[in-house]
Design an enzyme around this catalytic site. Structure first.
Site, mmCIF file in Angstrom:
data_model
loop_
_atom_site.group_PDB
_atom_site.id
_atom_site.type_symbol
_atom_site.label_atom_id
_atom_site.label_comp_id
_atom_site.label_asym_id
_atom_site.label_seq_id
_atom_site.Cartn_x
_atom_site.Cartn_y
_atom_site.Cartn_z
ATOM 1 N N GLY A 44 -8.346 -5.674 -5.834
ATOM 2 C CA GLY A 44 -8.004 -5.707 -7.490
ATOM 3 C C GLY A 44 -8.485 -7.312 -7.862
ATOM 4 N N TYR A 48 -0.019 7.754 3.643
ATOM 5 C CA TYR A 48 -1.394 7.004 3.127
ATOM 6 C C TYR A 48 -2.155 7.986 2.518
ATOM 7 C CZ TYR A 48 -5.066 3.561 1.826
ATOM 8 O OH TYR A 48 -5.898 2.799 1.330
HETATM 9 N N1 LIG Z 1 -8.863 -2.572 1.774
HETATM 10 C C1 LIG Z 1 -9.554 -1.473 2.339
HETATM 11 O O1 LIG Z 1 -10.056 -1.691 3.079
HETATM 12 C C2 LIG Z 1 -9.201 -0.593 1.540
HETATM 13 C C3 LIG Z 1 -9.827 0.936 1.800
HETATM 14 C C4 LIG Z 1 -9.611 2.109 0.972
HETATM 15 C C5 LIG Z 1 -8.831 1.939 -0.210
HETATM 16 N N2 LIG Z 1 -8.150 0.754 -0.370
HETATM 17 C C6 LIG Z 1 -7.190 0.660 -1.605
HETATM 18 O O2 LIG Z 1 -7.561 -0.585 -2.427
HETATM 19 C C7 LIG Z 1 -6.296 -0.756 -3.076
HETATM 20 C C8 LIG Z 1 -6.199 -2.184 -3.048
HETATM 21 O O3 LIG Z 1 -5.695 -2.653 -1.926
HETATM 22 P P1 LIG Z 1 -6.163 -3.898 -1.217
HETATM 23 O O4 LIG Z 1 -6.999 -3.281 0.259
HETATM 24 O O5 LIG Z 1 -6.992 -4.751 -1.877
HETATM 25 O O6 LIG Z 1 -4.710 -4.286 -0.674
HETATM 26 P P2 LIG Z 1 -4.015 -5.713 -0.870
HETATM 27 O O7 LIG Z 1 -5.011 -7.007 -0.533
HETATM 28 O O8 LIG Z 1 -2.523 -5.683 -0.145
HETATM 29 O O9 LIG Z 1 -3.767 -5.653 -2.481
HETATM 30 C C9 LIG Z 1 -2.917 -4.689 -2.993
HETATM 31 C C10 LIG Z 1 -2.642 -4.911 -4.430
HETATM 32 O O10 LIG Z 1 -1.601 -4.037 -4.624
HETATM 33 C C11 LIG Z 1 -0.520 -4.720 -5.176
HETATM 34 N N3 LIG Z 1 1.170 -4.001 -4.988
HETATM 35 C C12 LIG Z 1 1.613 -3.586 -3.797
HETATM 36 N N4 LIG Z 1 2.542 -3.100 -3.865
HETATM 37 C C13 LIG Z 1 2.761 -2.950 -5.260
HETATM 38 C C14 LIG Z 1 4.116 -2.776 -6.052
HETATM 39 N N5 LIG Z 1 4.924 -2.182 -5.585
HETATM 40 N N6 LIG Z 1 4.119 -2.828 -7.128
HETATM 41 C C15 LIG Z 1 2.924 -3.486 -7.827
HETATM 42 N N7 LIG Z 1 1.726 -3.962 -7.359
HETATM 43 C C16 LIG Z 1 1.784 -3.653 -5.702
HETATM 44 C C17 LIG Z 1 -0.235 -6.231 -4.422
HETATM 45 O O11 LIG Z 1 0.577 -6.797 -4.951
HETATM 46 P P3 LIG Z 1 1.017 -8.291 -4.210
HETATM 47 O O12 LIG Z 1 -0.225 -9.342 -4.063
HETATM 48 O O13 LIG Z 1 2.196 -8.900 -4.975
HETATM 49 O O14 LIG Z 1 1.337 -7.855 -2.867
HETATM 50 C C18 LIG Z 1 -1.779 -6.428 -4.465
HETATM 51 O O15 LIG Z 1 -2.040 -7.072 -5.824
HETATM 52 C C19 LIG Z 1 -5.300 0.284 -2.824
HETATM 53 O O16 LIG Z 1 -5.303 1.149 -3.387
HETATM 54 C C20 LIG Z 1 -5.789 0.594 -1.461
HETATM 55 O O17 LIG Z 1 -5.304 1.802 -1.022
HETATM 56 C C21 LIG Z 1 -8.291 -0.397 0.313
#
Ligand SMILES: NC(=O)c1ccc[n+]([C@@H]2O[C@H](COP(=O)([O-])OP(=O)(O)OC[C@H]3O[C@@H](n4cnc5c(N)ncnc54)[C@H](OP(=O)(O)O)[C@@H]3O)[C@@H](O)[C@H]2O)c1
Length: 306
Positions: free
Chosen positions: A39, A187
């Site tokens: 994000g 998940y």
């Molecule tokens: N990383 C990968 O390889 C990967 C692969 C496939 C899909 N994804 C998807 O990508 C998306 C982003 O994940 P990411 O990998 O970037 O993880 P990340 O770095 O942990 O970022 C997650 C974001 O979601 C927010 N969030 C989590 N819980 C929340 C809640 N209860 N209310 C509001 N916001 C919340 C977090 O806020 P905080 O900063 O406050 O924690 C953070 O801004 C997710 O949907 C994930 O499933 C990621």
């Protein structure tokens, strides 16, 4: 050798990310979960592209830091709306604030998500991963839908995951009360629910000028899962992270899906970064899609006003 459809995601993961020179000046783009990882990268790329941003985040301090950084570096206009997606009432309040403050919405990127190794219930007794990854984005999208339609052409992008291939969705046990909880399946279940409801919405939006697509943002190095216990964090840090890519590719892919002129009419598709990809066959089951749509409406209180 060409892999069968079910395994094509392995090849697609190595495909180059498509890019676009199209600008987003004056476009209002909402990104949930913009304080970290995918994000944050999307917010940065959209700010570079000239977009006005609305960051929907749960942590005001982190959101302010992102707002300051992006407005200083790119001169972007940035609004921050706070909401914890584990609390659906806060999603409603956030949607209300967005509608009050923004006369148009050009792009909605539903990105906020998490992965839990242990079953956790929210205050509303919903399983946390299902609530944050699916129900909250379902509710936010529905509450913003009329504004998206009024702003058409507009785009909704679901940051989903190839983790949907883990399966796990059981419409009779969304809370994991009757089966042993498994983090990857939970998940996967939330991501399956999001995909199934995306296809329903894509059909409902036909002819409206609003598109909806889902994407896998690559296997990228972010903070996901790092709020789990020390053993998982150690494993993630020392083992998994070695295989993960720079999350900037996810930001570039999301920019392409949000901005590219050739994406303007594309809807109801699943992308591995920017490569159109068949999702797992069970996420194309429209009967289950209609069922999970109704259940999602009930759980988010949307059925009461339908
Ligand atoms: N990383 C990968 O390889 C990967 C692969 C496939 C899909 N994804 C998807 O990508 C998306 C982003 O994940 P990411 O990998 O970037 O993880 P990340 O770095 O942990 O970022 C997650 C974001 O979601 C927010 N969030 C989590 N819980 C929340 C809640 N209860 N209310 C509001 N916001 C919340 C977090 O806020 P905080 O900063 O406050 O924690 C953070 O801004 C997710 O949907 C994930 O499933 C990621």
């Amino acid at each position: 050798m060409k892999l069968p459809d079910e395994l094509i995601f392995i090849t697609n993961a190595r495909m180059p990310v498509k890019t676009t020179d199209a600008r987003m000046d004056g476009k209002v783009c909402i990104i949930t979960g913009a304080t970290s990882g995918v994000g944050y990268e999307a917010a940065k790329r959209l700010a570079q592209g000239g977009a006005d941003l609305v960051l929907v985040c749960r942590n005001g301090g982190k959101a302010d830091q992102v707002r300051r950084e992006l407005s200083t570096h790119y001169g972007a206009t940035i609004d921050v709306v706070l909401a914890d997606f584990a609390k659906l009432a806060q999603v409603r309040t956030a949607a209300g604030a967005i509608l009050e403050r923004h006369a148009r919405i050009d792009v909605l990127i539903n990105n906020a998500g998490l992965h839990r190794t242990r079953r956790t219930l929210t205050e509303e007794r919903l399983e946390l991963v299902f609530c944050v990854n699916h129900l909250a984005s379902f509710l936010l999208t529905r509450l913003l839908l009329d504004r998206l339609k009024d702003s058409a052409p507009s785009r909704i992008i679901q940051v989903n995951s190839d983790g949907h291939r883990f399966g796990g969705l059981n419409v009779n046990d969304l809370n994991w009360a009757r089966r042993p909880y498994h983090g990857l399946w939970s998940y996967g279940a939330a991501k399956v629910a999001q995909l199934l409801t995306s296809w329903e919405l894509a059909e409902q939006l036909e002819g409206s000028g609003v598109t909806i697509n889902a994407m896998h943002p690559g296997a990228v190095k972010t903070a996901i899962g790092m709020d789990n216990g020390p053993i998982y964090r150690w494993y993630r840090h020392h083992v998994v992270n070695r295989f993960l890519k720079d999350p900037a590719i996810a930001g570039e892919a999301l920019y392409y899906l949000a901005a590219a002129p050739e994406m303007a009419q594309v809807s109801g598709r699943y992308f591995n970064l920017t490569t159109d990809e068949p999702p797992a066959s069970y996420v194309m089951n429209r009967d289950v899609g209609k069922r999970i749509w109704r259940i999602s409406e009930e759980l988010t209180g949307l059925a009461d006003v339908a």
